[in-house]
Scaffold this active site. Structure first.
Site: not given
Ligand code: PEP
Length: 261
Positions: A9-11, A98, A100, A170, A176, A215, A236-237
């Site tokens: 997930n590039w956000k 999600h 966010e 999640e 994050g 994470s 994500g990251g």
């Molecule tokens: C996400 O945005 O779905 C996520 C899991 O982010 P991260 O891996 O950065 O915690």
């Protein structure tokens, strides 16, 4: 065995050059990785067309998905993007719910349900994100929060809809933050989710892929994927670095081989 599902997930990140870099890195991976692992990238809307074109030219079985979808059919909804348009572009999947979007854009359970209905009507697969907040967990309300996020929506959609859904657990406090949930917390919640679905339909629960996000990186993903009810990862990251992302796919396929043997 449920097929491993690894998604990035590039956000609100990434440019055309990152799409090119990611597709190039992915196209260098061996056939075996693709056989064992379903790989998806969830990109910002404007990158979808470019990524789908590149993917088609490369012939990779990569799934390109969107991070959001409108709850409405075409019409006067400035700034929204319909499920039908996403499907016409060749988008195959969409993230819904999600944390966010829930927290920053006030997405409610009824809105999330409408998005899922639109996505399914357009033939898009859904990665349905659910998770408790830190406050929920500290107050011992985490199972109840997950139940609330799941049950009414499943009743409204019909249990059969879950065959086109991957559930992403999640925990909000793990996204994050660099603080992944423990393998115990993850397995316990994934099992809870599978048991809950099983009360609706045992076969669907058995086939349903439940993935973890929060994470993850190359140091911790192996232990998480060893858990019996974890079928993949939403990243994500770490998905913004193509070589890091493919190393997560490789670790996943290695873990699956170990579990199979
Ligand atoms: C996400 O945005 O779905 C996520 C899991 O982010 P991260 O891996 O950065 O915690």
């Amino acid at each position: 065995m449920r097929k491993l599902f690894i998604a990035g997930n590039w956000k609100q990140n990434g440019r055309l050059a990152l799409v090119e870099g990611a597709l190039q890195t992915l196209s260098q991976q061996p056939e075996a990785m693709w056989q064992d692992c379903e790989v998806s990238l969830f990109l910002p809307y404007p990158l979808l067309d470019f990524a789908i074109d590149k993917k088609q030219m490369s012939g990779l079985p990569l799934v390109i998905g969107a991070q959001n979808v409108s709850a409405y059919a075409d019409g006067a909804y400035t700034g929204e993007v319909s499920a039908d348009l996403l499907a016409e572009l060749g988008t195959k999947a969409v993230l819904v719910g999600h944390s966010e979007r829930r927290a920053l854009f006030d997405e409610s359970e009824p809105l999330i349900l409408e998005k899922m209905k639109r996505a399914h009507a357009a033939g898009l697969n859904v990665v349905w994100c659910i998770g408790e907040t830190q406050l929920d967990r500290e107050g011992g309300q985490h199972f109840e929060r997950i139940r609330t996020q799941l049950v009414d929506t499943i009743r409204a959609l019909g249990i059969a809809a879950l065959s086109k859904i991957v559930i992403a657990y999640e925990p909000v406090w793990a996204i994050g933050t660099g603080l992944a949930a423990s393998t115990h917390q993850i397995q316990e919640m994934h099992q809870y989710i599978r048991d809950l679905i099983s009360d609706f339909d045992k076969n669907i629960a058995e086939q349903l892929r439940i993935i973890y996000g929060g994470s993850l990186n190359r140091d911790n993903i192996g232990q998480v994927l060893m858990m019996p009810d974890v079928d993949g990862a939403l990243v994500g990251g770490a998905s913004l670095d193509p070589s890091h992302f493919v190393s997560l796919c490789h670790i996943g396929t290695e873990v699956n081989k170990k579990l199979e043997s």
